[in-house]
Design a protein around this motif. Structure first.
Motif, mmCIF file in Angstrom:
data_model
loop_
_atom_site.group_PDB
_atom_site.id
_atom_site.type_symbol
_atom_site.label_atom_id
_atom_site.label_comp_id
_atom_site.label_asym_id
_atom_site.label_seq_id
_atom_site.Cartn_x
_atom_site.Cartn_y
_atom_site.Cartn_z
ATOM 1 N N PHE A 1 0.853 -1.179 0.000
ATOM 2 C CA PHE A 1 0.000 0.000 0.000
ATOM 3 C C PHE A 1 0.891 1.231 0.000
ATOM 4 C CE2 PHE A 1 0.579 -0.920 4.507
ATOM 5 C CZ PHE A 1 0.786 0.327 5.072
ATOM 6 N N ARG A 2 0.281 2.375 -0.313
ATOM 7 C CA ARG A 2 1.023 3.635 -0.313
ATOM 8 C C ARG A 2 0.531 4.509 0.830
ATOM 9 N NH1 ARG A 2 0.733 5.902 -6.345
ATOM 10 N NH2 ARG A 2 1.570 7.735 -5.288
ATOM 11 N N THR A 3 1.444 5.324 1.369
ATOM 12 C CA THR A 3 1.073 6.214 2.451
ATOM 13 C C THR A 3 1.913 7.479 2.404
ATOM 14 O OG1 THR A 3 0.607 6.314 4.835
ATOM 15 C CG2 THR A 3 2.657 5.225 4.174
ATOM 16 N N ALA A 4 1.483 8.472 3.140
ATOM 17 C CA ALA A 4 2.215 9.724 3.282
ATOM 18 C C ALA A 4 2.832 9.771 4.677
ATOM 19 C CB ALA A 4 1.262 10.900 3.088
ATOM 20 N N GLN A 5 3.639 10.773 4.922
ATOM 21 C CA GLN A 5 4.160 10.977 6.269
ATOM 22 C C GLN A 5 2.974 11.170 7.208
ATOM 23 O OE1 GLN A 5 7.428 10.863 7.184
ATOM 24 N NE2 GLN A 5 7.887 10.332 5.081
ATOM 25 N N GLY A 6 3.062 10.602 8.393
ATOM 26 C CA GLY A 6 1.966 10.748 9.350
ATOM 27 C C GLY A 6 1.973 9.611 10.347
ATOM 28 N N SER A 7 0.865 9.479 11.052
ATOM 29 C CA SER A 7 0.812 8.524 12.159
ATOM 30 C C SER A 7 0.993 7.078 11.703
ATOM 31 C CB SER A 7 -0.491 8.676 12.932
ATOM 32 O OG SER A 7 -1.603 8.486 12.089
ATOM 33 N N LYS A 8 0.423 6.708 10.574
ATOM 34 C CA LYS A 8 0.552 5.334 10.094
ATOM 35 C C LYS A 8 2.016 4.971 9.874
ATOM 36 C CE LYS A 8 -2.203 4.911 6.861
ATOM 37 N NZ LYS A 8 -2.631 5.230 5.539
ATOM 38 N N LEU A 9 2.716 5.807 9.139
ATOM 39 C CA LEU A 9 4.126 5.538 8.842
ATOM 40 C C LEU A 9 4.974 5.614 10.109
ATOM 41 C CD1 LEU A 9 6.013 4.821 6.565
ATOM 42 C CD2 LEU A 9 6.315 7.252 6.110
ATOM 43 N N PHE A 10 4.691 6.573 10.981
ATOM 44 C CA PHE A 10 5.433 6.685 12.229
ATOM 45 C C PHE A 10 5.254 5.429 13.072
ATOM 46 C CE2 PHE A 10 5.348 7.594 16.782
ATOM 47 C CZ PHE A 10 6.684 7.934 16.964
ATOM 48 N N GLU A 11 4.023 4.965 13.207
ATOM 49 C CA GLU A 11 3.762 3.785 14.030
ATOM 50 C C GLU A 11 4.496 2.558 13.500
ATOM 51 O OE1 GLU A 11 -0.404 3.257 14.898
ATOM 52 O OE2 GLU A 11 -0.601 5.355 15.466
ATOM 53 N N LEU A 12 4.631 2.443 12.179
ATOM 54 C CA LEU A 12 5.342 1.298 11.611
ATOM 55 C C LEU A 12 6.836 1.357 11.898
ATOM 56 C CD1 LEU A 12 3.529 0.997 8.179
ATOM 57 C CD2 LEU A 12 3.203 -0.404 10.230
ATOM 58 N N THR A 13 7.377 2.543 12.106
ATOM 59 C CA THR A 13 8.801 2.645 12.452
ATOM 60 C C THR A 13 9.039 2.297 13.911
ATOM 61 O OG1 THR A 13 8.694 5.008 12.981
ATOM 62 C CG2 THR A 13 9.213 4.423 10.703
ATOM 63 N N VAL A 14 8.016 2.455 14.754
ATOM 64 C CA VAL A 14 8.137 2.111 16.170
ATOM 65 C C VAL A 14 7.933 0.615 16.374
ATOM 66 C CG1 VAL A 14 7.141 2.469 18.464
ATOM 67 C CG2 VAL A 14 7.407 4.406 16.907
ATOM 68 N N ASN A 15 6.931 0.040 15.697
ATOM 69 C CA ASN A 15 6.630 -1.383 15.809
ATOM 70 C C ASN A 15 6.131 -1.860 14.450
ATOM 71 O OD1 ASN A 15 5.828 -3.965 16.415
ATOM 72 N ND2 ASN A 15 4.349 -3.389 17.986
ATOM 73 N N ASP A 16 6.895 -2.715 13.801
ATOM 74 C CA ASP A 16 6.535 -3.151 12.452
ATOM 75 C C ASP A 16 5.587 -4.349 12.428
ATOM 76 O OD1 ASP A 16 8.271 -5.172 13.202
ATOM 77 O OD2 ASP A 16 9.522 -5.036 11.411
ATOM 78 N N GLU A 17 5.200 -4.869 13.592
ATOM 79 C CA GLU A 17 4.251 -5.980 13.627
ATOM 80 C C GLU A 17 2.846 -5.459 13.381
ATOM 81 O OE1 GLU A 17 5.476 -7.363 17.566
ATOM 82 O OE2 GLU A 17 5.906 -9.283 16.579
ATOM 83 N N VAL A 18 2.154 -6.042 12.394
ATOM 84 C CA VAL A 18 0.836 -5.562 12.000
ATOM 85 C C VAL A 18 -0.114 -6.728 11.749
ATOM 86 C CG1 VAL A 18 1.743 -3.446 10.953
ATOM 87 C CG2 VAL A 18 1.400 -5.488 9.533
ATOM 88 N N LEU A 19 -1.369 -6.381 11.695
ATOM 89 C CA LEU A 19 -2.409 -7.246 11.147
ATOM 90 C C LEU A 19 -2.966 -6.530 9.932
ATOM 91 C CD1 LEU A 19 -4.448 -8.223 14.341
ATOM 92 C CD2 LEU A 19 -2.806 -9.640 13.104
ATOM 93 N N PHE A 20 -3.351 -7.293 8.921
ATOM 94 C CA PHE A 20 -3.980 -6.731 7.736
ATOM 95 C C PHE A 20 -5.195 -7.590 7.445
ATOM 96 C CE2 PHE A 20 -4.566 -6.070 3.180
ATOM 97 C CZ PHE A 20 -4.519 -4.680 3.113
ATOM 98 N N GLU A 21 -6.376 -6.962 7.331
ATOM 99 C CA GLU A 21 -7.610 -7.722 7.183
ATOM 100 C C GLU A 21 -8.383 -7.235 5.964
ATOM 101 O OE1 GLU A 21 -11.875 -8.641 7.668
ATOM 102 O OE2 GLU A 21 -11.001 -6.642 7.735
ATOM 103 N N VAL A 22 -8.948 -8.192 5.234
ATOM 104 C CA VAL A 22 -9.789 -7.906 4.070
ATOM 105 C C VAL A 22 -10.991 -8.833 4.152
ATOM 106 C CG1 VAL A 22 -9.932 -7.910 1.544
ATOM 107 C CG2 VAL A 22 -7.793 -7.262 2.668
ATOM 108 N N ASP A 23 -12.159 -8.319 3.786
ATOM 109 C CA ASP A 23 -13.344 -9.182 3.762
ATOM 110 C C ASP A 23 -14.280 -8.742 2.652
ATOM 111 O OD1 ASP A 23 -14.905 -6.971 4.802
ATOM 112 O OD2 ASP A 23 -14.226 -7.529 6.789
#
Length: 145
Positions: free
Chosen positions: A52-74
């Motif tokens: 996915f694409r993103t800009a500078q902001g909370s999403k990108l910052f949070e991934l630099t602090v903790n790269d563990e994620v969940l991704f869900e699609v339904d």
């Protein structure tokens, strides 16, 4: 007792990827300290990962602090539904060859904003379930034993 199929079926890894390839919108869940955040993102499947694409902001910052994620699609129809969850790690693409390759996948922002950073979610676990949609069984009638 009647032999009825289970209305919930586990999906194989390939069935999960097949469903992910059919959609464009998912939810990214991040976790920093005691804070969980969820972000809707449009995405594309690239091999056995999600971009996915993103800009500078909370999403990108949070991934630099903790790269563990969940991704869900339904998705759902009147007769069935499904849900796929990736558990893994997310990292921004930083090599120019990777970014150039990602540019060729046709991923464009849904809203008119500049999003310069590609993020790849590489799953450690993928799981999915398919559901049959039907009326609820009679909860108070005569029950089969």
């Amino acid at each position: 007792m009647a032999d009825t199929p289970d209305p919930v079926v586990a999906l194989s890894d390939e069935q999960c990827w097949e469903r992910l390839r059919q959609q464009e919108l998912g939810r990214l869940v991040t976790h920093v300290g005691d804070v969980l955040d969820i972000f809707p993102v449009n995405y594309v499947v690239d091999g056995q990962s999600v971009l996915f694409r993103t800009a500078q902001g909370s999403k990108l910052f949070e991934l630099t602090v903790n790269d563990e994620v969940l991704f869900e699609v339904d998705d759902h129809t009147d007769t069935d539904a499904w849900s796929v969850i990736l558990r893994g790690r997310a990292h921004p693409l930083d090599r120019s060859a990777d970014v150039e390759r990602a540019d060729g996948l046709g991923l464009r922002p849904w809203i008119p904003t500049l999003k310069y950073t590609y993020v790849r979610v590489e799953p450690t676990v993928i799981s999915g379930r398919a559901f049959e949609r039907a009326p609820e069984p009679d909860r108070y009638g005569i029950q089969q034993y």
